[in-house]
Scaffold this motif. Structure first.
Motif: not given
Length: 257
Positions: A184-191, A52-53
Motif C-alpha cells: 500500500m505504501t508503494a502504491h500511495e507513493r506511485a500515485s 485511498f489513491p
C-alpha cells in the motif's frame, strides 16, 4: 477599490481555486429497519471514511492469489446457522412487540372499566373484550419466552462455530497479508497523492479537500450479522466539487463472524 485593481483580485481568486484541492462531500445513510415508504433513511454518524489513491481491494486480491495456501472458506453450515439465529431473533422481537401492545391495551381497558358502572351494557362488552385479550396476552407471553429461549440456544451454537472458522481465517490472513502495508505504501507513493481519512458527523456527512486524481472511497458499517462494505471508485477533477453517497444499494454485504 478601483476597477483596475478589482479585476486582478477576481482573477487571482479563480486561479487559486483552480489550482487548489477540490471539495469531496461524502454522505452515508441506510434505510431504516422500518421498510415503509414514509421511513426516512438513517444517517450513519461517526463512520470512518477513507479516500485511498489506489484500489486496496486489488492489492488484497493479488496477495490472496499468490498466497501459499487457499483462504479457508466460510462453511455453508456457519452461514445457515447465522441466518437461523437472525430469524429466531426476529421471531422473538415480533412476539415481544405484540406482548407489549397487548399489555398496554389491557392497562387502558382496565382503567376504562374502573371508571364505568358495572350495570352498564358497555361495561359487559369491554369486560368480555378484556378477558379475551387477557387470554391472548398469556399465550403471547408463552410464545415470547419460548422464542427467546430458542434464540439464545441457537446463538450460542452459532457463535462457537463462527469463532472456530474466524480464528482459522485470521491466522491465514496474518500470513497471506504480511506485506500488505509495504504494497500500500508503494502504491500511495506511485500515485503522488495521500490517503485521506475522516469520520462523518451526526448527519452522516464528512468533507475532504482532495487533490485531483483517482481515489477509492472506503468504509465499513457493522450490522448484527453482516457488514456493509464500500469501495467506490471516483475521479476528482480540479475545481469540480464532487458528492459521493454511501447507501445499502452500492455496498457489498459480507458475513460477519
Amino acid at each position: 477599490m478601483t476597477r483596475s485593481n478589482f479585476l486582478p483580485v477576481i482573477l487571482g481568486a479563480v486561479l487559486l481555486s483552480a489550482c487548489g484541492p477540490t471539495q469531496v462531500v461524502v454522505t452515508a445513510e441506510i434505510a431504516q429497519d422500518d421498510q415503509s415508504q414514509d421511513a426516512e433513511p438513517r444517517a450513519l454518524g461517526d463512520l470512518e471514511i477513507r479516500l485511498f489513491p489506489y484500489d486496496r481491494d486489488a492489492i488484497f486480491d493479488s496477495l490472496t492469489a499468490t498466497a501459499a495456501r487457499p483462504e479457508p472458506p466460510i462453511p455453508d453450515s456457519v452461514l445457515t446457522a447465522q441466518n437461523q439465529v437472525a430469524e429466531s431473533q426476529q421471531a422473538w422481537r415480533d412476539a415481544e412487540a405484540r406482548w407489549n401492545t397487548l399489555r398496554d391495551t389491557l392497562r387502558t381497558l382496565s382503567d376504562e372499566l374502573d371508571q364505568m358502572n358495572r350495570q352498564q351494557g358497555q361495561y359487559r362488552v369491554l369486560y368480555n373484550e378484556f378477558q379475551d385479550m387477557e387470554d391472548e396476552y398469556a399465550d403471547v407471553e408463552d410464545e415470547r419466552d419460548a422464542a427467546f429461549e430458542a434464540f439464545t440456544s441457537l446463538q450460542g451454537a452459532s457463535l462457537a462455530a463462527a469463532q472456530e472458522i474466524r480464528l482459522l481465517r485470521e491466522s491465514w490472513a496474518d500470513e497471506a497479508y504480511a506485506e500488505v502495508g509495504v504494497a500500500m505504501t508503494a502504491h500511495e507513493r506511485a500515485s503522488g497523492l495521500q490517503v485521506l481519512a475522516d469520520t462523518t458527523d451526526a448527519n452522516g456527512i464528512t468533507e475532504f479537500e482532495a487533490d485531483a486524481g483517482d481515489y477509492w472511497v472506503t468504509a465499513r458499517y457493522e450490522l448484527p450479522y453482516t457488514e456493509l462494505y464500500w469501495n467506490i471508485s471516483i475521479t476528482v477533477v480540479r475545481g469540480e466539487p464532487l458528492q459521493v453517497r454511501l447507501m445499502r444499494d452500492n455496498a457489498s454485504s459480507r458475513p460477519k463472524l
